[in-house]
Design a protein around this motif. Structure first.
Motif, mmCIF file in Angstrom:
data_model
loop_
_atom_site.group_PDB
_atom_site.id
_atom_site.type_symbol
_atom_site.label_atom_id
_atom_site.label_comp_id
_atom_site.label_asym_id
_atom_site.label_seq_id
_atom_site.Cartn_x
_atom_site.Cartn_y
_atom_site.Cartn_z
ATOM 1 N N LEU A 188 -33.223 30.241 -77.965
ATOM 2 C CA LEU A 188 -32.769 29.241 -76.983
ATOM 3 C C LEU A 188 -33.286 27.852 -77.357
ATOM 4 N N LYS A 189 -34.557 27.812 -77.765
ATOM 5 C CA LYS A 189 -35.194 26.540 -78.086
ATOM 6 C C LYS A 189 -34.526 25.892 -79.310
ATOM 7 N N ALA A 190 -34.339 26.700 -80.342
ATOM 8 C CA ALA A 190 -33.738 26.165 -81.568
ATOM 9 C C ALA A 190 -32.318 25.666 -81.310
ATOM 10 N N TYR A 203 -20.134 34.066 -78.892
ATOM 11 C CA TYR A 203 -21.084 34.535 -77.890
ATOM 12 C C TYR A 203 -22.457 33.887 -78.084
ATOM 13 N N LEU A 204 -22.832 33.717 -79.348
ATOM 14 C CA LEU A 204 -24.125 33.078 -79.622
ATOM 15 C C LEU A 204 -24.149 31.657 -79.073
ATOM 16 N N ILE A 237 -29.948 25.146 -84.603
ATOM 17 C CA ILE A 237 -28.876 26.091 -84.909
ATOM 18 C C ILE A 237 -27.608 25.405 -84.425
ATOM 19 N N LYS A 238 -26.734 25.116 -85.331
ATOM 20 C CA LYS A 238 -25.511 24.415 -84.923
ATOM 21 C C LYS A 238 -24.401 25.423 -84.722
ATOM 22 N N LEU A 239 -24.114 25.674 -83.471
ATOM 23 C CA LEU A 239 -23.043 26.602 -83.161
ATOM 24 C C LEU A 239 -21.943 25.825 -82.461
#
Ligand code: SF4
Ligand SMILES: [Zn+2]
Ligand SMILES: [Zn+2]
Lengths: 63, 310
Positions: B262-264, B182-183, B270-272
């Protein structure tokens, strides 16, 4: 006295408090409600006077 | 307190922006902020046909109002879910708004009329009546119907009234439970990734709930103030309460929490890894894209006797 209404609950407070203080006094978050007097929005610095009737409107919604 | 722009009495002070505004300048500020959000997230261009999902609550009606004021071709879609008095009253508010905006069309879908059961009846039939399971069913019905109506009537995009508090509460929930999938997906724009899957956007994501409520008030937009009876005890309400307590002590906390996420993510900090794209194909009954073999989850809902569902 100043009368504060919120979702069917009612409180009576002494006059002289600011809107923001009154919201905190009744246990609510100033970010979660808007204060309305006679249909008009009040900013949080407004000092409440004897006889004022304030309605607090919850701004939170959703499931 | 005075308006920062014109020195008239202010109607609202927004701590996180260090800004107090009068009615006129607050409305102008909201319109500019939403227009800017639509532009910067590339939500839709001025010529697109927009379908606004309107529940009768403040955010969706405020969104509809703003899009019309900004000059978009925006029509409303209201789903009558059949949740007793709550649904009846919600419909009244939607009709009232639509009546005073003859430039826009309103489409109403009555779920019971169309499919034979209201959402609570469906939940009962699926033994989903207890707890919060009805909401997952309800969500499935809403998503399917928004997509169906948008496709059938040729809308380019579906817009919903999610505000910053909704998004921040969802983010908090997803983090607390480490829902990586979801992230990876949570976003103000969900592009169409398959033919028949309509693009979805959330133009109010940069407004606090307090601001949408204030906008409704100063613009005289009436909306249903009660909650859906099934929303009581929802975790999202607890998350919002907690976030507001934080906001009281740290103005701007909610905004930073969500916008900086959102920016990161956008900048790759943030590696998702999104889950591998599922193989989609058209449902054999309704034609909407689905990953389930044969019928989609929505169409399986209405099969007699089946007790699973969502
Ligand atoms: S609270 Fe649950 S049942 Fe009620 S409208 Fe929302 S999703 Fe549907
Ligand atoms: Zn002004
Ligand atoms: Zn289907």
């Amino acid at each position: 006295m100043v009368r504060i209404k919120f979702r069917g609950q009612e409180w009576e407070l002494k006059p002289g408090l600011r809107v923001k203080e009154a919201i905190k006094k009744v246990g609510l978050s100033p970010n979660a409600v808007l204060a309305v007097k006679g249909g008009k929005l009040l900013t949080e610095d407004v000092v409440l006077r004897e006889g004022d009737e304030i309605e607090l409107i919850s701004v939170i919604s959703g499931g | 307190m005075r308006c920062k722009k014109c020195d008239q009495p202010a109607v609202i002070r927004m701590h996180q922006h260090r800004l107090a505004l009068c009615k006129e300048h607050f409305v102008e500020w909201v319109l500019n902020r939403v227009a800017d959000t639509i532009r910067s997230f590339r939500m839709f261009s001025p010529k697109k046909k927009i379908l606004v999902a309107v529940s009768g609550g403040k955010d969706s009606l405020v969104l509809w109002d703003i899009l019309l004021k900004l000059g978009y071709k925006a029509d409303g879609l209201h789903l009558n879910l059949g949740i007793g008095e709550y649904s009846e009253r919600s419909l009244d508010y939607v009709l009232k708004f639509a009546d005073s905006h003859p430039e826009a069309d309103l489409i109403i879908v009555d779920i019971k009329e169309r499919y034979g059961m209201s959402v609570p009846e469906l939940a009962e039939a699926k033994k989903h009546g207890r707890g919060r399971k009805i909401c997952s069913l309800c969500g499935l019905v809403k998503r399917h119907e928004m997509n169906r109506v948008a496709n059938e009537r040729g809308y380019d995009v579906v817009a919903t009234g999610h505000n910053l508090d909704d998004e921040a509460a969802t983010l908090l929930g997803n983090l607390l439970n480490w829902k990586i999938e979801y992230l990876a997906h949570q976003s103000p724009v969900l592009p169409s990734t398959y033919p028949g899957l309509v693009r979805k956007v959330r133009p109010l994501v940069r407004l606090y709930e307090r601001e949408t409520a204030a906008y409704a008030l100063v613009e005289g937009i009436e909306y249903i103030r009660e909650e859906c009876p099934h929303a009581l005890g929802a975790k999202s309400l607890l998350y919002k309460e907690i976030l507001n307590r934080l906001e009281d002590e740290m103005p701007g906390a909610k905004q930073r929490f969500y916008m900086d996420f959102l920016k990161a993510r956008r900048e790759g900090l943030i590696k998702l890894q999104p889950p591998p794209a599922q193989q989609l194909h058209p449902c054999e009954v309704c034609g909407q894209p689905t990953s389930a073999p044969g019928k989609c989850a929505f169409c399986r809902l209405w099969e007699p006797g089946s007790s699973s569902g969502s």
